[in-house]
Write a protein that holds these residues in place. Structure first.
Motif, PDB file in Angstrom:
ATOM      1  N   ALA A  59     -11.206   2.463   0.082  1.00 54.65           N
ATOM      2  CA  ALA A  59      -9.837   2.811  -0.304  1.00 54.65           C
ATOM      3  C   ALA A  59      -9.770   4.244  -0.821  1.00 54.65           C
ATOM      4  N   PHE A  62      -9.824   6.485   2.155  1.00 54.99           N
ATOM      5  CA  PHE A  62      -8.550   6.419   2.869  1.00 54.99           C
ATOM      6  C   PHE A  62      -7.414   7.064   2.080  1.00 54.99           C
ATOM      7  N   VAL A  63      -7.462   7.032   0.748  1.00 52.28           N
ATOM      8  CA  VAL A  63      -6.457   7.714  -0.069  1.00 52.28           C
ATOM      9  C   VAL A  63      -6.550   9.221   0.162  1.00 52.28           C
ATOM     10  N   PHE A  66      -4.950   9.538   3.845  1.00 53.01           N
ATOM     11  CA  PHE A  66      -3.552   9.143   4.047  1.00 53.01           C
ATOM     12  C   PHE A  66      -2.651   9.387   2.845  1.00 53.01           C
ATOM     13  N   PRO A  72      -3.926   2.878   2.571  1.00 54.95           N
ATOM     14  CA  PRO A  72      -5.372   2.954   2.316  1.00 54.95           C
ATOM     15  C   PRO A  72      -5.960   1.643   1.774  1.00 54.95           C
TER      16      PRO A  72
END
Length: 182
Positions: A59, A62-63, A66, A72
């Motif tokens: 996560a 992905f943060v 995105f 995320p």
């Protein structure tokens, strides 16, 4: 607590649907009768990597890509939990006794393996839903608007009464999902 609870529930349900889809599609990747021996080796390696990376780390990555949104967390939870479910289902499917005239490849997956392990598939998905819910709440520490976000912001403001109330709401949500999944 209401906005955080709603976001936590929505995030966990979408992540569960993603994990279920990934598991249903990926478990044949480690069954030699479907993916060949080499394909099963490669599929197993990919699933081990996906389930070994902590979802919080996924996560966080992905943060960075995105930005702080639910996407995320959904991707991280779906990938991690889907790989766990796929690994367990693939192990079970590999151990099933097949008829001598059983089909091979995707036909075997669609018409024999998935129907035979469908009950266990749903049981594992419901079991992981409770875990996904708890992990969804924690994702708030990354700036995603789940219960963890509201808990963190109240800890920073030293509003410990609200922190306790939010923790109780989190516990009640987990108990609710546990009851539903039973």
């Amino acid at each position: 607590a209401w906005p955080g609870s709603v976001d936590t529930l929505v995030l966990s349900q979408i992540a569960l649907a993603g994990a279920a889809a990934l598991a249903a599609l990926a478990f044949p990747a480690i069954v030699p009768a479907v993916a060949t021996r080499f394909g099963a080796f490669v599929g197993h390696a990919i699933l081990v990597i996906l389930r070994s990376i902590p979802e919080f780390m996924l996560a966080f990555i992905f943060v960075q890509v995105f930005g702080p949104s639910m996407l995320p967390a959904i991707l991280a939870l779906a990938l991690h939990n889907g790989a766990i479910i796929a690994h367990l289902l693939g192990r079970q499917a590999s151990g099933l006794a097949l008829r001598p005239d059983a089909p091979r490849g995707l036909t075997l997956w669609a018409w024999e393996l998935f129907p035979r392990i469908g009950g266990n598939f749903w049981a594992l998905c419901l079991y992981r839903w409770e875990i996904i819910l708890r992990e969804s709440a924690i994702m708030g520490l990354l700036g995603i608007g789940t219960l963890g976000y509201y808990i963190q912001s109240n800890v920073q403001q030293l509003r410990l009464d609200r922190v306790v109330a939010l923790l109780l709401v989190s516990i009640l949500l987990t108990l609710l999902i546990d009851r539903i999944s039973r």
